[in-house]
Design an enzyme around this catalytic site. Sequence first.
Site, mmCIF file in Angstrom:
data_model
loop_
_atom_site.group_PDB
_atom_site.id
_atom_site.type_symbol
_atom_site.label_atom_id
_atom_site.label_comp_id
_atom_site.label_asym_id
_atom_site.label_seq_id
_atom_site.Cartn_x
_atom_site.Cartn_y
_atom_site.Cartn_z
ATOM 1 N N TYR A 95 39.097 46.431 52.756
ATOM 2 C CA TYR A 95 40.092 45.361 52.894
ATOM 3 C C TYR A 95 41.474 45.846 52.491
ATOM 4 O O TYR A 95 42.412 45.802 53.281
ATOM 5 C CB TYR A 95 39.666 44.166 52.036
ATOM 6 N N GLN A 154 41.831 38.061 33.258
ATOM 7 C CA GLN A 154 42.514 38.570 34.464
ATOM 8 C C GLN A 154 43.308 37.413 35.075
ATOM 9 O O GLN A 154 42.893 36.255 34.976
ATOM 10 C CB GLN A 154 41.520 39.190 35.464
ATOM 11 N N ARG A 195 45.786 35.524 38.233
ATOM 12 C CA ARG A 195 46.157 35.379 39.635
ATOM 13 C C ARG A 195 47.242 34.302 39.698
ATOM 14 O O ARG A 195 47.376 33.482 38.790
ATOM 15 C CB ARG A 195 44.977 34.933 40.508
ATOM 16 N N GLN A 231 45.687 41.875 36.849
ATOM 17 C CA GLN A 231 46.771 40.898 36.819
ATOM 18 C C GLN A 231 47.495 40.903 38.160
ATOM 19 O O GLN A 231 47.582 41.916 38.834
ATOM 20 C CB GLN A 231 47.761 41.193 35.679
ATOM 21 N N ARG A 232 48.009 39.730 38.517
ATOM 22 C CA ARG A 232 48.692 39.655 39.811
ATOM 23 C C ARG A 232 49.661 38.486 39.805
ATOM 24 O O ARG A 232 49.291 37.364 39.478
ATOM 25 C CB ARG A 232 47.660 39.462 40.902
#
Length: 325
Positions: free
Chosen positions: A160, A224, A226, A284-285
């Site tokens: 992906y 984590q 988003r 992390q994003r």
Amino acid sequence: MNGVEEEGDGGGDQANMRILITGGAGFIGSHLVDRLMRNEKNEVIVVDNYFTGSKDNLKQWIGHPRFELIRHDVTEPLFLEVDQIYHLACPASPIFYKHNPVKTIKTNVMGTLNMLGLAKRVGARILLTSTSEVYGDPLEHPQTESYWGNVNPIGVRSCYDEGKRVAETLMFDYHRQHGIEIRIARIFNTYGPRMNIDDGRVVSNFIAQAIREEPLTVQLPGTQTRSFCYVSDMVDGLVRLMDGEHTGPINIGNPGEFTMLELAETVKEVKILTVENTPDDPRQRKPDISKANELLGWEPKIKLRDGVPFMEEDFRQRLCVPKKA
Ligand SMILES: NC(=O)c1ccc[n+]([C@@H]2O[C@H](COP(=O)([O-])OP(=O)(O)OC[C@H]3O[C@@H](n4cnc5c(N)ncnc54)[C@H](O)[C@@H]3O)[C@@H](O)[C@H]2O)c1
Ligand SMILES: O=C(O)[C@H]1O[C@H](OP(=O)(O)OP(=O)(O)OC[C@H]2O[C@@H](n3ccc(=O)[nH]c3=O)[C@H](O)[C@@H]2O)[C@H](O)[C@@H](O)[C@@H]1O
């Protein structure tokens, strides 16, 4: 009401437009169809192989004189006459894109190549829905478009994320070599009505689990992060990018950042079950959206707290579980 209908003017303002949406029977694609169909100058053609999408998402348009739905796999060539191509076709949920990784990479590479070939033949402008996953497990935070990413080329997510990176490369090579008009959106996690109930993505999982009164499965470590964008904001960003003057890549996402434990609390205060995570899960994003803001005049409007109830209502209807009084 799901927050989508009120937004924007349907895009494609310039003249009569024939617009192709690959993957238009999916979650984001079907909301994009709704938006573009609102402009009476637009004719919309959807091609989809129904791997993760469904005709049900488009039922309000089937039979409409300005709408066509074609069962087609983008890994095969396609011959149509269109003015714009929104190229979304690709499974997006990790459980689906990992299910048949060879098919996922073929969809990203051959599918994008075929759509670029079509764009070149008919002189259409083409927009690719790329992903924040091109940044991998990012070492820069928040992520700007100039960051080149930290991606595992041989991992289970590579079909992906590397697939989308090649798709971006193909877009720019066709642009430089053949003068194709391209647009690249780097989409960050998007949620809203019509997501597959059991597609495994975190917001849909948590909402379905809460409605079924099951514990919310927080994958470890739970810290984590988003950043979640409501689908009407996403569609508005995609249309602005397509109709604007900038190739991108441009991040489109909501910069509000949440840990998965915080998200679980937002969805509902029910029991949390911590479970094992999957390999290469980004820690992390969060998008830096300065470019989208400056170049497209875009910023998201719907906060997570306001968007989740729209999605919960849609899931309750589909699961036939009314809200308790
Ligand atoms: N939703 C997100 O959070 C998110 C984030 C980043 C990028 N994106 C990108 O946005 C696009 C749409 O995502 P979505 O969330 O709506 O996913 P989705 O799975 O709901 O939609 C994808 C659609 O593409 C179709 N499709 C898959 N392979 C195909 C093929 N070979 N030929 C024809 N059709 C095919 C599916 O049947 C489905 O209708 C994808 O390109 C995805 O990579 C989504
Ligand atoms: O925005 C993006 O660019 C990408 O984001 C998602 O990928 P991912 O962020 O891994 O999506 P989820 O499967 O929803 O996972 C998000 C986080 O939730 C966690 N999670 C997931 C499911 C669950 O039940 N519990 C849980 O804690 C995962 O460990 C992960 O940290 C999308 O599915 C991709 O299509 C998209 O390209």
